[in-house]
Design a protein around this motif. Sequence first.
Motif, PDB file in Angstrom:
ATOM      1  N   VAL A  76       0.824  -1.210   0.000  1.00  0.00           N
ATOM      2  CA  VAL A  76       0.000   0.000   0.000  1.00  0.00           C
ATOM      3  C   VAL A  76       0.856   1.257   0.000  1.00  0.00           C
ATOM      4  CG1 VAL A  76      -1.875  -1.177   1.208  1.00  0.00           C
ATOM      5  CG2 VAL A  76      -0.177   0.133   2.525  1.00  0.00           C
ATOM      6  N   SER A  77       2.133   1.140   0.336  1.00  0.00           N
ATOM      7  CA  SER A  77       2.969   2.313   0.596  1.00  0.00           C
ATOM      8  C   SER A  77       3.524   2.977  -0.660  1.00  0.00           C
ATOM      9  CB  SER A  77       4.134   1.939   1.525  1.00  0.00           C
ATOM     10  OG  SER A  77       4.981   0.989   0.911  1.00  0.00           O
ATOM     11  N   ASP A  78       3.109   2.507  -1.823  1.00  0.00           N
ATOM     12  CA  ASP A  78       3.534   3.091  -3.105  1.00  0.00           C
ATOM     13  C   ASP A  78       2.289   3.350  -3.943  1.00  0.00           C
ATOM     14  OD1 ASP A  78       5.738   3.486  -5.331  1.00  0.00           O
ATOM     15  OD2 ASP A  78       4.226   2.138  -6.188  1.00  0.00           O
ATOM     16  N   SER A  79       2.256   4.488  -4.598  1.00  0.00           N
ATOM     17  CA  SER A  79       1.064   4.889  -5.351  1.00  0.00           C
ATOM     18  C   SER A  79       0.691   3.877  -6.427  1.00  0.00           C
ATOM     19  CB  SER A  79       1.295   6.270  -5.978  1.00  0.00           C
ATOM     20  OG  SER A  79       0.194   6.643  -6.768  1.00  0.00           O
ATOM     21  N   ARG A  80       1.673   3.440  -7.189  1.00  0.00           N
ATOM     22  CA  ARG A  80       1.374   2.517  -8.298  1.00  0.00           C
ATOM     23  C   ARG A  80       0.936   1.148  -7.796  1.00  0.00           C
ATOM     24  NH1 ARG A  80       6.846   3.592 -11.554  1.00  0.00           N
ATOM     25  NH2 ARG A  80       7.517   3.641  -9.372  1.00  0.00           N
ATOM     26  N   SER A  81       1.609   0.631  -6.770  1.00  0.00           N
ATOM     27  CA  SER A  81       1.208  -0.682  -6.259  1.00  0.00           C
ATOM     28  C   SER A  81      -0.118  -0.584  -5.515  1.00  0.00           C
ATOM     29  CB  SER A  81       2.302  -1.270  -5.365  1.00  0.00           C
ATOM     30  OG  SER A  81       2.544  -0.446  -4.241  1.00  0.00           O
ATOM     31  N   GLY A  82      -0.375   0.553  -4.868  1.00  0.00           N
ATOM     32  CA  GLY A  82      -1.675   0.758  -4.232  1.00  0.00           C
ATOM     33  C   GLY A  82      -2.791   0.719  -5.262  1.00  0.00           C
ATOM     34  N   ALA A  83      -2.544   1.319  -6.405  1.00  0.00           N
ATOM     35  CA  ALA A  83      -3.539   1.302  -7.474  1.00  0.00           C
ATOM     36  C   ALA A  83      -3.756  -0.108  -8.014  1.00  0.00           C
ATOM     37  CB  ALA A  83      -3.107   2.240  -8.599  1.00  0.00           C
ATOM     38  N   ARG A  84      -2.679  -0.914  -8.007  1.00  0.00           N
ATOM     39  CA  ARG A  84      -2.814  -2.300  -8.493  1.00  0.00           C
ATOM     40  C   ARG A  84      -3.732  -3.126  -7.590  1.00  0.00           C
ATOM     41  NH1 ARG A  84       2.812  -1.797  -9.799  1.00  0.00           N
ATOM     42  NH2 ARG A  84       3.408  -2.892  -7.880  1.00  0.00           N
ATOM     43  N   ILE A  85      -3.806  -2.767  -6.321  1.00  0.00           N
ATOM     44  CA  ILE A  85      -4.718  -3.478  -5.414  1.00  0.00           C
ATOM     45  C   ILE A  85      -6.154  -3.296  -5.869  1.00  0.00           C
ATOM     46  CG2 ILE A  85      -5.546  -3.630  -3.039  1.00  0.00           C
ATOM     47  CD1 ILE A  85      -2.758  -2.597  -2.163  1.00  0.00           C
ATOM     48  N   VAL A  86      -6.485  -2.070  -6.241  1.00  0.00           N
ATOM     49  CA  VAL A  86      -7.835  -1.783  -6.745  1.00  0.00           C
ATOM     50  C   VAL A  86      -8.051  -2.459  -8.095  1.00  0.00           C
ATOM     51  CG1 VAL A  86      -9.378   0.050  -7.546  1.00  0.00           C
ATOM     52  CG2 VAL A  86      -8.021   0.363  -5.461  1.00  0.00           C
ATOM     53  N   THR A  87      -7.034  -2.418  -8.955  1.00  0.00           N
ATOM     54  CA  THR A  87      -7.125  -3.082 -10.260  1.00  0.00           C
ATOM     55  C   THR A  87      -7.360  -4.577 -10.097  1.00  0.00           C
ATOM     56  OG1 THR A  87      -5.671  -1.432 -11.253  1.00  0.00           O
ATOM     57  CG2 THR A  87      -5.916  -3.509 -12.434  1.00  0.00           C
ATOM     58  N   SER A  88      -6.789  -5.168  -9.048  1.00  0.00           N
ATOM     59  CA  SER A  88      -6.976  -6.592  -8.793  1.00  0.00           C
ATOM     60  C   SER A  88      -8.447  -6.912  -8.588  1.00  0.00           C
ATOM     61  CB  SER A  88      -6.173  -7.006  -7.556  1.00  0.00           C
ATOM     62  OG  SER A  88      -6.381  -8.364  -7.236  1.00  0.00           O
ATOM     63  N   ALA A  89      -9.169  -6.025  -7.896  1.00  0.00           N
ATOM     64  CA  ALA A  89     -10.609  -6.230  -7.703  1.00  0.00           C
ATOM     65  C   ALA A  89     -11.346  -6.157  -9.031  1.00  0.00           C
ATOM     66  CB  ALA A  89     -11.158  -5.191  -6.736  1.00  0.00           C
ATOM     67  N   LEU A  90     -10.984  -5.165  -9.834  1.00  0.00           N
ATOM     68  CA  LEU A  90     -11.653  -4.981 -11.121  1.00  0.00           C
ATOM     69  C   LEU A  90     -11.366  -6.143 -12.066  1.00  0.00           C
ATOM     70  CD1 LEU A  90     -10.822  -1.196 -11.580  1.00  0.00           C
ATOM     71  CD2 LEU A  90     -13.012  -2.179 -10.874  1.00  0.00           C
ATOM     72  N   ASP A  91     -10.110  -6.582 -12.101  1.00  0.00           N
ATOM     73  CA  ASP A  91      -9.737  -7.696 -12.982  1.00  0.00           C
ATOM     74  C   ASP A  91     -10.378  -9.005 -12.549  1.00  0.00           C
ATOM     75  OD1 ASP A  91      -8.186  -5.952 -14.441  1.00  0.00           O
ATOM     76  OD2 ASP A  91      -6.276  -6.588 -13.554  1.00  0.00           O
ATOM     77  N   SER A  92     -10.483  -9.199 -11.251  1.00  0.00           N
ATOM     78  CA  SER A  92     -10.979 -10.479 -10.731  1.00  0.00           C
ATOM     79  C   SER A  92     -12.498 -10.552 -10.684  1.00  0.00           C
ATOM     80  CB  SER A  92     -10.416 -10.723  -9.328  1.00  0.00           C
ATOM     81  OG  SER A  92      -9.008 -10.765  -9.341  1.00  0.00           O
ATOM     82  N   PHE A  93     -13.134  -9.420 -10.324  1.00  0.00           N
ATOM     83  CA  PHE A  93     -14.572  -9.452 -10.071  1.00  0.00           C
ATOM     84  C   PHE A  93     -15.370  -8.410 -10.858  1.00  0.00           C
ATOM     85  CE2 PHE A  93     -12.593 -10.860  -5.949  1.00  0.00           C
ATOM     86  CZ  PHE A  93     -12.889 -12.210  -6.108  1.00  0.00           C
ATOM     87  N   GLY A  94     -14.680  -7.553 -11.598  1.00  0.00           N
ATOM     88  CA  GLY A  94     -15.370  -6.617 -12.477  1.00  0.00           C
ATOM     89  C   GLY A  94     -15.874  -5.345 -11.840  1.00  0.00           C
ATOM     90  N   ARG A  95     -15.647  -5.167 -10.529  1.00  0.00           N
ATOM     91  CA  ARG A  95     -16.119  -3.972  -9.852  1.00  0.00           C
ATOM     92  C   ARG A  95     -15.416  -3.851  -8.501  1.00  0.00           C
ATOM     93  NH1 ARG A  95     -21.220  -3.050  -9.828  1.00  0.00           N
ATOM     94  NH2 ARG A  95     -21.309  -1.942  -7.823  1.00  0.00           N
ATOM     95  N   ILE A  96     -15.651  -2.730  -7.836  1.00  0.00           N
ATOM     96  CA  ILE A  96     -15.188  -2.540  -6.462  1.00  0.00           C
ATOM     97  C   ILE A  96     -16.219  -1.690  -5.736  1.00  0.00           C
ATOM     98  CG2 ILE A  96     -13.722  -0.570  -7.147  1.00  0.00           C
ATOM     99  CD1 ILE A  96     -11.867  -1.377  -4.781  1.00  0.00           C
ATOM    100  N   ASP A  97     -16.617  -2.135  -4.554  1.00  0.00           N
ATOM    101  CA  ASP A  97     -17.657  -1.450  -3.794  1.00  0.00           C
ATOM    102  C   ASP A  97     -17.180  -0.931  -2.452  1.00  0.00           C
ATOM    103  OD1 ASP A  97     -20.175  -2.059  -5.481  1.00  0.00           O
ATOM    104  OD2 ASP A  97     -19.209  -4.015  -5.240  1.00  0.00           O
ATOM    105  N   GLY A  98     -16.085  -1.480  -1.948  1.00  0.00           N
ATOM    106  CA  GLY A  98     -15.614  -1.057  -0.639  1.00  0.00           C
ATOM    107  C   GLY A  98     -14.131  -1.270  -0.461  1.00  0.00           C
ATOM    108  N   VAL A  99     -13.539  -0.451   0.412  1.00  0.00           N
ATOM    109  CA  VAL A  99     -12.133  -0.578   0.782  1.00  0.00           C
ATOM    110  C   VAL A  99     -12.035  -0.519   2.303  1.00  0.00           C
ATOM    111  CG1 VAL A  99      -9.861   0.529   0.754  1.00  0.00           C
ATOM    112  CG2 VAL A  99     -11.233   0.445  -1.346  1.00  0.00           C
ATOM    113  N   VAL A 100     -11.393  -1.500   2.882  1.00  0.00           N
ATOM    114  CA  VAL A 100     -11.073  -1.478   4.304  1.00  0.00           C
ATOM    115  C   VAL A 100      -9.567  -1.275   4.432  1.00  0.00           C
ATOM    116  CG1 VAL A 100     -11.122  -2.723   6.500  1.00  0.00           C
ATOM    117  CG2 VAL A 100     -13.008  -2.995   4.854  1.00  0.00           C
TER     118      VAL A 100
END
Length: 306
Positions: A76-100
Amino acid sequence: MSEQTLMAGKVVVVTGAGGGIGRDIALALAKSGARVVVNDIGASVSGEGNDAGPAQKVVDEIKALGGEAVANTDSVSDSRSGARIVTSALDSFGRIDGVVNNAGILRDRFFHKMSDDEFDAVIKVHLYGSYYVSRAAATHFKEQNSGVFVHMTSTSGLIGNFGQANYSAAKLGLAALSKSIALDMQKFNVRSNCIAPFAWSRMIGSIPTETDAEKARVERIKQMTPAKIAPLAVALCSDASQDTNGQIFAVRNNEIFLISQPRPVRSVHRSEGWTPESVLSHALPAMKANYFGLDRSGDVFTWDPV
């Protein structure tokens, strides 16, 4: 609404979910019907190392329960890798509804001994990390006109603690970040709230225990399992809590607290204005009775949990 349908159709990212509080939140979300991105770099409490095992193990637990999850090991401590976490949700499930935002490290040190690296490393994970992942998700939340953030703050920041200037600064900053997100994004039906968790974890286990009182307090904290935090986190992620936004909660075993936010306590006025001398002779003495003590979290939460 049954447990299995509360989060049905939702996709939630949980950072630092390879163990402790994050793991229990991820499991609880999955049991409530959410599809979960389990993010964890597999590092030590101080942030060293990288092990894909913890995240995948939690994914396997979720799948064994009949849920859907995917592991992610980006930091999470890098902007690009932090963005990849969100992309992982989109790639895997097609959407993102929440972040904890749960990922965190500790590098405890008394302030007069703290190094720049110890301060920077903790701020990067807790505050910048929450910003990076939240910012990446915010674009998608705005476009779909929905979304929710849950951030893990701490009474170390909200109240105070010894030897944690870096952690306390990050956690109090995170409360302000959450409030700003709530204000800026409420028009897009996006909510942002904080939880200050009391729970035994690797991070709590690193707190110095130099006195008998501190040792006794840690023993009490050991009774507070991470699973106690999960119900509130799931509730805040659900659509059923749409009227809860910009709030700070604490969970301590079976207690849930609403935490106050800074507001004026007392004021003094002088029609001719102030000088340093009149501040010293009038303003400060007038307000002194309302000063706040140098409390630590343990000074405020002095009773045993039940």
